[in-house]
Design a protein around this motif. Structure first.
Motif, short mmCIF file in Angstrom:
data_model
loop_
_atom_site.label_atom_id
_atom_site.label_comp_id
_atom_site.label_asym_id
_atom_site.label_seq_id
_atom_site.Cartn_x
_atom_site.Cartn_y
_atom_site.Cartn_z
N GLY A 39 0.81 -1.21 0.00
CA GLY A 39 0.00 0.00 0.00
C GLY A 39 0.85 1.26 0.00
N VAL A 40 0.38 2.29 -0.72
CA VAL A 40 1.13 3.55 -0.79
C VAL A 40 1.20 4.20 0.59
CG1 VAL A 40 1.18 5.86 -1.79
CG2 VAL A 40 0.47 3.92 -3.19
N THR A 41 0.09 4.21 1.30
CA THR A 41 0.08 4.82 2.64
C THR A 41 1.04 4.09 3.56
OG1 THR A 41 -2.22 5.51 2.39
CG2 THR A 41 -1.35 5.39 4.63
N TRP A 42 1.01 2.76 3.51
CA TRP A 42 1.90 1.97 4.36
C TRP A 42 3.36 2.28 4.06
CZ3 TRP A 42 5.92 -1.33 3.80
CH2 TRP A 42 6.28 -2.09 4.91
N TYR A 43 3.73 2.32 2.76
CA TYR A 43 5.13 2.60 2.42
C TYR A 43 5.50 4.03 2.83
CZ TYR A 43 9.52 3.18 0.06
OH TYR A 43 10.85 3.45 -0.17
#
Length: 304
Positions: free
Chosen positions: A68-72
């Motif tokens: 996920g973009v948010t996670w990264y």
């Protein structure tokens, strides 16, 4: 120690300097530095005219690593989040880390590397150029887990439209057992699937404890009753070159040779990453492969 590596700055939060926070800040800085050194062209992405970010964008790394973009983003911000070895492995591959960098990444994350002695497969510019020069012969680079790491235009349309698939689905095992278009192109579907399950079992013997391998096996078992039945046979076969027929939806029947070229001979025969190519057996097939590449290149140019 530079100020940026001694603390993590977050909106609305106080600055902290405990050991876990320092470790997360170091990890964040390390990931940013690795991301900024890689150009979009190195990973097959289009640069675009308005790019200001040095190297890759965060969302591009997330896409390459299938996270996920948010996670990264949180990971690069040094936030206190749980990171699995499987995800770290995917990030290391996406950022093309060598063995030393990979070891450093897992040390900063306080995690055990699931494959500490194995090379992190990367597709160098030289390999990309080789794939391109092989056209119209379809060719790709796969790792021992059957992930398709890179491919040329002819291979992109050989069995299905690879460009249209999410990166995490570009795996020959998954495609052979779950993708209708891929399966329709295989002339001997039962025999091919049986052989692939047996090859995968042989390859997995050296990776039984690795999270990425276990995750792929679990997905295959959950999505394909055919795979579950074949897996229970405990059959193993070796990789070997052979001729095969492929029913391409655009240019017709192709009679090709399936050839494996192993890229890590130091690991022993039939292990590690390999270049897979499909040279034509006859002139009729060669002409059809040339038409297939022309169609793929035209579509690629139109969408650029």
């Amino acid at each position: 120690m530079p100020q940026g590596t001694a603390a993590v700055r977050e909106t609305g939060a106080a600055r902290v300097t405990g050991e876990p926070d320092v470790r997360r800040a170091e990890l964040a800085a390390f990931l940013r530095s690795r991301r900024e050194r890689i150009t979009p062209e190195q990973v097959g992405l289009v640069r675009g005219r308005r790019r200001r970010t040095p190297g890759l964008r965060r969302e591009e790394v997330a896409q390459l690593a299938t996270v996920g973009v948010t996670w990264y983003t949180w990971l690069e911000q040094g936030r206190d989040i749980q990171v699995s070895p499987q995800v770290l492995d995917a990030v290391a591959r996406a950022l093309r880390m060598d063995r030393v960098e990979r070891t450093h990444l897992f040390a900063l994350a306080g995690a055990s590397d699931p494959a500490p002695n194995g090379p992190c497969p990367t597709v160098t510019p030289a390999y990309q150029a080789l794939l391109h020069q092989l056209g119209p012969i379809p060719a790709c680079i796969q790792n021992s887990r059957y992930d398709i790491l890179a491919y040329n235009r002819a291979y992109a349309r050989l069995l299905c439209d690879l460009d249209a698939l999410p990166r995490e689905d570009r795996n020959c095992m998954l495609l052979a057992f779950t993708n209708d278009e891929w399966r329709a192109a295989l002339d001997d579907l039962p025999g091919t699937c049986r052989a692939m399950a047996a090859k995968f079992r042989g390859s997995m013997a050296g990776h039984l404890a690795e999270p990425a391998w276990k995750a792929l096996l679990k997905r295959l078992e959950s999505e394909s009753a055919e795979f579950r039945e074949l897996w229970e046979r405990h059959e193993v076969v070796e990789h070997a070159s052979h001729t095969k027929y492929i029913r391409n939806a655009e240019v017709g029947l192709l009679h090709v040779e399936h050839v494996n070229l192993w890229l890590s001979p130091g690991n022993g025969a039939s292990t590690g990453p390999r270049l897979v190519s499909y040279p034509p057996v006859d002139e009729e097939t060669r002409g059809r492969l040339e038409r297939l590449q022309a169609l793929a290149e035209a579509d690629s140019a139109a969408s650029a």
